[in-house]
Design an enzyme around this catalytic site. Structure first.
Site, PDB file in Angstrom:
ATOM      1  N   HIS A  77      16.851  30.017  15.346  1.00  0.00           N
ATOM      2  CA  HIS A  77      16.751  30.758  14.749  1.00  0.00           C
ATOM      3  C   HIS A  77      16.802  31.923  13.771  1.00  0.00           C
ATOM      4  CE1 HIS A  77      14.113  34.831  15.281  1.00  0.00           C
ATOM      5  NE2 HIS A  77      15.164  34.914  15.331  1.00  0.00           N
ATOM      6  N   ASP A  86      -0.620  -3.631   9.066  1.00  0.00           N
ATOM      7  CA  ASP A  86      -2.051  -2.941   8.922  1.00  0.00           C
ATOM      8  C   ASP A  86      -3.192  -4.416   9.059  1.00  0.00           C
ATOM      9  OD1 ASP A  86      -1.300  -0.771   8.177  1.00  0.00           O
ATOM     10  OD2 ASP A  86      -2.008  -0.824   6.525  1.00  0.00           O
ATOM     11  N   CYS A  97       1.126   6.157   1.134  1.00  0.00           N
ATOM     12  CA  CYS A  97       1.562   7.154   1.295  1.00  0.00           C
ATOM     13  C   CYS A  97       3.046   7.900   0.549  1.00  0.00           C
ATOM     14  CB  CYS A  97       3.181   6.633   2.261  1.00  0.00           C
ATOM     15  SG  CYS A  97       2.460   4.916   2.991  1.00  0.00           S
ATOM     16  N   THR A 118       0.256  -1.315   0.079  1.00  0.00           N
ATOM     17  CA  THR A 118      -0.305  -0.022   0.194  1.00  0.00           C
ATOM     18  C   THR A 118       1.098   1.056   0.156  1.00  0.00           C
ATOM     19  OG1 THR A 118      -1.954  -1.172   1.551  1.00  0.00           O
ATOM     20  CG2 THR A 118      -1.603   1.519   1.470  1.00  0.00           C
ATOM     21  N   CYS A 119       1.923   1.635   0.546  1.00  0.00           N
ATOM     22  CA  CYS A 119       2.222   2.773   1.414  1.00  0.00           C
ATOM     23  C   CYS A 119       3.258   3.194   0.019  1.00  0.00           C
ATOM     24  CB  CYS A 119       3.449   2.195   2.097  1.00  0.00           C
ATOM     25  SG  CYS A 119       4.838   3.827   2.349  1.00  0.00           S
ATOM     26  N   ALA A 141      -1.342 -16.009  -2.334  1.00  0.00           N
ATOM     27  CA  ALA A 141      -0.986 -17.397  -1.634  1.00  0.00           C
ATOM     28  C   ALA A 141      -2.430 -17.379  -0.450  1.00  0.00           C
ATOM     29  CB  ALA A 141       0.087 -17.509  -0.991  1.00  0.00           C
ATOM     30  N   GLY A 146     -13.795  11.578   7.878  1.00  0.00           N
ATOM     31  CA  GLY A 146     -12.872  13.014   8.401  1.00  0.00           C
ATOM     32  C   GLY A 146     -11.620  12.454   8.770  1.00  0.00           C
ATOM     33  N   TYR A 165      12.582  -2.611  -4.731  1.00  0.00           N
ATOM     34  CA  TYR A 165      11.720  -3.468  -3.764  1.00  0.00           C
ATOM     35  C   TYR A 165      12.306  -4.768  -4.230  1.00  0.00           C
ATOM     36  CZ  TYR A 165       9.707  -1.239  -0.120  1.00  0.00           C
ATOM     37  OH  TYR A 165       9.624  -0.375   1.043  1.00  0.00           O
ATOM     38  N   LYS A 219       0.961   9.551  -2.474  1.00  0.00           N
ATOM     39  CA  LYS A 219      -0.242  10.463  -2.383  1.00  0.00           C
ATOM     40  C   LYS A 219       1.019  12.206  -1.676  1.00  0.00           C
ATOM     41  CE  LYS A 219       0.177  10.955   2.156  1.00  0.00           C
ATOM     42  NZ  LYS A 219      -0.293  10.398   3.465  1.00  0.00           N
ATOM     43  N   ALA A 229       1.609  11.663  11.840  1.00  0.00           N
ATOM     44  CA  ALA A 229       1.383  13.192  10.319  1.00  0.00           C
ATOM     45  C   ALA A 229       0.348  12.837   9.325  1.00  0.00           C
ATOM     46  CB  ALA A 229       2.804  13.520   9.400  1.00  0.00           C
ATOM     47  N   GLU A 234      -6.376  14.430   3.569  1.00  0.00           N
ATOM     48  CA  GLU A 234      -4.993  14.565   2.396  1.00  0.00           C
ATOM     49  C   GLU A 234      -5.497  14.763   1.545  1.00  0.00           C
ATOM     50  OE1 GLU A 234      -1.964  12.451   5.163  1.00  0.00           O
ATOM     51  OE2 GLU A 234      -2.126  11.021   3.225  1.00  0.00           O
ATOM     52  N   ARG A 254     -19.213  12.883   9.344  1.00  0.00           N
ATOM     53  CA  ARG A 254     -20.375  12.481   9.756  1.00  0.00           C
ATOM     54  C   ARG A 254     -20.338  13.259  11.185  1.00  0.00           C
ATOM     55  NH1 ARG A 254     -19.629   6.329  11.055  1.00  0.00           N
ATOM     56  NH2 ARG A 254     -17.722   6.306  11.860  1.00  0.00           N
ATOM     57  N   GLU A 298      11.512  26.006  17.324  1.00  0.00           N
ATOM     58  CA  GLU A 298      11.947  27.017  18.384  1.00  0.00           C
ATOM     59  C   GLU A 298      11.001  26.957  19.172  1.00  0.00           C
ATOM     60  OE1 GLU A 298      14.015  31.776  17.659  1.00  0.00           O
ATOM     61  OE2 GLU A 298      12.906  31.624  15.812  1.00  0.00           O
ATOM     62  N   TYR A 323      -6.850  10.698   8.051  1.00  0.00           N
ATOM     63  CA  TYR A 323      -6.613  10.635   7.231  1.00  0.00           C
ATOM     64  C   TYR A 323      -6.406  11.439   5.423  1.00  0.00           C
ATOM     65  CZ  TYR A 323      -3.025   9.358  10.865  1.00  0.00           C
ATOM     66  OH  TYR A 323      -1.971   8.936  12.154  1.00  0.00           O
ATOM     67  N   ILE A 324      -7.192  10.021   5.309  1.00  0.00           N
ATOM     68  CA  ILE A 324      -6.573   9.662   3.946  1.00  0.00           C
ATOM     69  C   ILE A 324      -8.153  11.043   3.268  1.00  0.00           C
ATOM     70  CG2 ILE A 324      -7.499   8.828   1.955  1.00  0.00           C
ATOM     71  CD1 ILE A 324      -6.230   5.860   3.325  1.00  0.00           C
TER      72      ILE A 324
HETATM   73  P1  NDP Z   1      -9.385   7.166   9.542  1.00  0.00           P
HETATM   74  O1  NDP Z   1     -10.081   4.990  10.426  1.00  0.00           O
HETATM   75  O2  NDP Z   1      -8.264   6.953   9.824  1.00  0.00           O
HETATM   76  O3  NDP Z   1     -10.637   6.997   9.095  1.00  0.00           O
HETATM   77  C1  NDP Z   1     -11.990   6.904   8.700  1.00  0.00           C
HETATM   78  C2  NDP Z   1     -12.755   8.361   8.063  1.00  0.00           C
HETATM   79  O4  NDP Z   1     -14.354   7.941   8.244  1.00  0.00           O
HETATM   80  C3  NDP Z   1     -12.750   8.780  10.337  1.00  0.00           C
HETATM   81  O5  NDP Z   1     -13.747   9.905  10.088  1.00  0.00           O
HETATM   82  C4  NDP Z   1     -14.986   8.037  10.496  1.00  0.00           C
HETATM   83  O6  NDP Z   1     -15.488   8.762  10.867  1.00  0.00           O
HETATM   84  C5  NDP Z   1     -15.036   8.382   8.783  1.00  0.00           C
HETATM   85  N1  NDP Z   1     -16.656   6.164   8.431  1.00  0.00           N
HETATM   86  C6  NDP Z   1     -16.228   5.545   8.585  1.00  0.00           C
HETATM   87  N2  NDP Z   1     -17.522   5.236   8.434  1.00  0.00           N
HETATM   88  C7  NDP Z   1     -17.805   5.715   8.025  1.00  0.00           C
HETATM   89  C8  NDP Z   1     -19.293   6.016   7.171  1.00  0.00           C
HETATM   90  N3  NDP Z   1     -19.892   4.378   7.792  1.00  0.00           N
HETATM   91  N4  NDP Z   1     -20.102   6.855   6.651  1.00  0.00           N
HETATM   92  C9  NDP Z   1     -19.275   8.177   7.053  1.00  0.00           C
HETATM   93  N5  NDP Z   1     -17.700   8.223   8.069  1.00  0.00           N
HETATM   94  C10 NDP Z   1     -17.336   6.982   7.804  1.00  0.00           C
HETATM   95  O7  NDP Z   1      -9.211   5.605   8.021  1.00  0.00           O
HETATM   96  P2  NDP Z   1      -8.663   6.509   6.248  1.00  0.00           P
HETATM   97  O8  NDP Z   1      -9.200   6.024   5.379  1.00  0.00           O
HETATM   98  O9  NDP Z   1      -8.195   7.816   6.709  1.00  0.00           O
HETATM   99  O10 NDP Z   1      -7.746   5.832   6.991  1.00  0.00           O
HETATM  100  C11 NDP Z   1      -6.529   4.368   7.032  1.00  0.00           C
HETATM  101  C12 NDP Z   1      -5.664   4.265   7.864  1.00  0.00           C
HETATM  102  O11 NDP Z   1      -4.462   4.666   7.685  1.00  0.00           O
HETATM  103  C13 NDP Z   1      -5.166   5.902   8.998  1.00  0.00           C
HETATM  104  O12 NDP Z   1      -5.715   5.373   9.856  1.00  0.00           O
HETATM  105  C14 NDP Z   1      -4.005   5.480   8.797  1.00  0.00           C
HETATM  106  O13 NDP Z   1      -3.432   4.487  10.160  1.00  0.00           O
HETATM  107  C15 NDP Z   1      -3.385   4.735   8.325  1.00  0.00           C
HETATM  108  N6  NDP Z   1      -3.098   6.341   7.242  1.00  0.00           N
HETATM  109  C16 NDP Z   1      -2.061   6.973   7.591  1.00  0.00           C
HETATM  110  C17 NDP Z   1      -1.918   8.052   6.805  1.00  0.00           C
HETATM  111  C18 NDP Z   1      -0.236   8.540   7.347  1.00  0.00           C
HETATM  112  O14 NDP Z   1       0.478   8.675   8.337  1.00  0.00           O
HETATM  113  N7  NDP Z   1      -0.489  10.110   6.867  1.00  0.00           N
HETATM  114  C19 NDP Z   1      -1.763   8.111   5.034  1.00  0.00           C
HETATM  115  C20 NDP Z   1      -3.265   7.629   4.834  1.00  0.00           C
HETATM  116  C21 NDP Z   1      -3.738   6.569   6.108  1.00  0.00           C
HETATM  117  P3  NDP Z   1     -15.236   8.526  12.982  1.00  0.00           P
HETATM  118  O15 NDP Z   1     -14.586   9.217  13.294  1.00  0.00           O
HETATM  119  O16 NDP Z   1     -16.732   9.481  13.199  1.00  0.00           O
HETATM  120  O17 NDP Z   1     -15.486   6.622  12.804  1.00  0.00           O
END
Ligand code: NDP
Length: 454
Positions: free
Chosen positions: A435, A302, A48, A42-43, A115, A175, A99, A51, A340, A181, A198, A440, A177-178
């Protein structure tokens, strides 16, 4: 000589699986690794790395505008999505090749097939049965979309990297990370972006001050961020898609991107046949050493749904190889992991949020700095930076450091060392500032915020 074809068979050649296989091989194990998609996981392939390249691309929009305040005048800038995607694909191909070379150079046999487990020592791969003394599952996760009428019209981050054209109007759902971003990427590239979340505020689980601050910054940049917004349905129209919300309102879009979390990619892997127990949401249950309910089968990354970050999967892979093949067992430490969000501006965080710290430690001292970065004095851009330290009042140990602003990801990586070492606020204060930087502020904040409990 072992009775098995291999000492170790790894399923999944993402960051974690590749690192574990190479280390196990360096300890003398005979290792094979299977990958059904592209080596890199994935990364590298659809996360990552591409992205971040898209984040860089989208930021130029502001950089060109900011240059004017510094005396530069530019003729009109044009953006070409196809060039960006082709160049990004070339870089991903290059990394994929690296890789593969790393695996070959480490004497790890790569089998580019899916597999599946038949029993605790046997995998079926490419129509053949292969036996192994040890098996490591590192199959990662996959985007999940909720069951909404018309959800088949929505894409996920997987497809966002390969859109034929830049969409003019994008609805991003989620709402996390993804979502944050990609909202920033499409907005920066010139699309009209509506982000629907939501709950009450984006980035649940992050420090509340940062969540509110970032939401304001995203809105200032033109993202139409709507909280407490749920999608009722998605319809295809002659001009694109209509996203109807639970409140009855509708948004017209050319692209609907769902970023509503990811699920371990464990379906159909034969885990039940091998006796490997799964938890909720299909995550593989493991102990502190990443061992599953079956002694010779471990799982990392994951697919175990612990902390779903690439560097975590890599470290879990290293712990696995040291533990099983290197005679140096150690459990992965999942505490105080920095991360981040490559939003615009970016967010960096390490350690406890204020709310977590208050729950765990009671009295805490909070230090904050909220300022306009030097760069934007001349650019005139209305973008601010927030930095925050969370300190245990009794011991004066810095429990958390958080930041939204330019270079937050780079800065928090370095601060994470001090937080991991349990440095005190006095030790931060003894550190002489560099500075003029934003960083800082982390060593010059002197006056705590008024205590709400006082
Ligand atoms: P996240 O778990 O971070 O966020 C999922 C979002 O979707 C939350 O806002 C959640 O809301 C919402 N959601 C979940 N189910 C529903 C639904 N049925 N209807 C509407 N909204 C919903 O997942 P992401 O997909 O953004 O990323 C997956 C993972 O990948 C991350 O948790 C992170 O670990 C990793 N990642 C890391 C990055 C980085 O390090 N920069 C970048 C991208 C991914 P609620 O909060 O209410 O549950």
């Amino acid at each position: 000589m072992s009775d098995f074809d291999f000492d170790l068979f790894v399923i999944g050649a993402g960051s974690g699986g590749v690192r574990a296989s190479r280390m196990a091989s360096s300890y003398g194990a005979k290792v094979a690794i299977a990958e059904e998609s592209r080596v890199g996981g994935t990364c590298v392939i659809r996360g990552c790395v591409p992205k971040k390249l898209l984040v860089y691309a989208s930021h130029f929009h502001e950089d060109f505008a900011d240059a004017a305040g510094y005396g530069w005048s530019l003729s009109e800038a044009h953006f070409d999505w196809k060039t960006l995607i082709a160049n990004k694909d070339r870089e991903i191909d290059r990394l994929n090749g690296i890789y593969k070379k790393l695996l070959a150079g480490s004497n790890v046999e790569l089998i580019e097939e899916r597999a599946e487990l038949i029993d605790r020592h046997t995998v079926s791969v490419g129509g053949k049965k292969i036996t192994a003394k040890n098996i490591l599952i590192a199959v990662g996760g996959w985007p999940q979309k909720p069951d909404v009428p018309g959800i088949e019209h929505a894409i996920t981050s997987n497809e966002a990297f390969h859109l034929p054209e830049l969409p003019h109007r994008v609805v991003v759902v989620g709402g996390g990370y993804i979502a944050v971003e990609f909202a920033g990427i499409f907005n920066g590239l010139g699309a009209k972006v509506t982000q629907l979340y939501r709950g009450e505020q984006i980035l649940r689980g992050f420090d509340d001050d940062l969540r509110h601050f970032l939401a304001d910054e995203l809105r200032k940049k033109g993202i139409d961020l709507r909280v407490n917004s749920d999608v009722a349905s998605i319809e295809k129209t002659s001009a694109g898609y209509r996203v109807t919300l639970e409140d009855g309102s509708a948004i017209e879009a050319d692209c609907v991107l769902y970023a509503t979390g990811r699920r371990p990619k464990t379906d159909g892997l034969g885990l039940e046949a091998a006796g490997v127990e799964l938890g909720r949401d299909g995550a593989i249950k493991v102990d502190a050493y990443s061992k599953t309910s079956v002694d010779n089968i471990y799982a990392i990354g994951d697919c175990t749904n612990r902390v779903n970050l690439t560097p975590v999967a890599i470290k879990e892979g290293m712990a696995y190889a040291d533990t099983v093949f290197g005679k140096k067992p150690w459990p992965m430490d999942h505490t105080t992991i920095a991360s981040a969000v490559f939003s615009q501006p970016p967010l960096g965080t390490v350690g406890l949020t204020e709310a977590e710290a208050r729950r765990q430690y009671g009295a805490v001292d909070i230090y904050k700095a909220n300022f306009k970065p030097l760069k934007h004095t001349l650019s005139g851009r209305d973008e601010r930076t927030l930095m925050k330290l969370v300190v245990d009042r009794a011991s004066q140990i810095v429990l958390g450091a958080h930041m939204v602003g330019l270079d937050a990801a780079e800065i928090i990586q370095a601060i994470a060392i001090a937080v991991k070492m349990r440095a005190t606020k006095a030790q931060f204060d003894q550190t002489v500032a560099v500075h003029p930087t934003a960083a800082e502020e982390f060593v010059t904040m002197r006056v705590p915020e008024p205590d709400p409990a006082a």
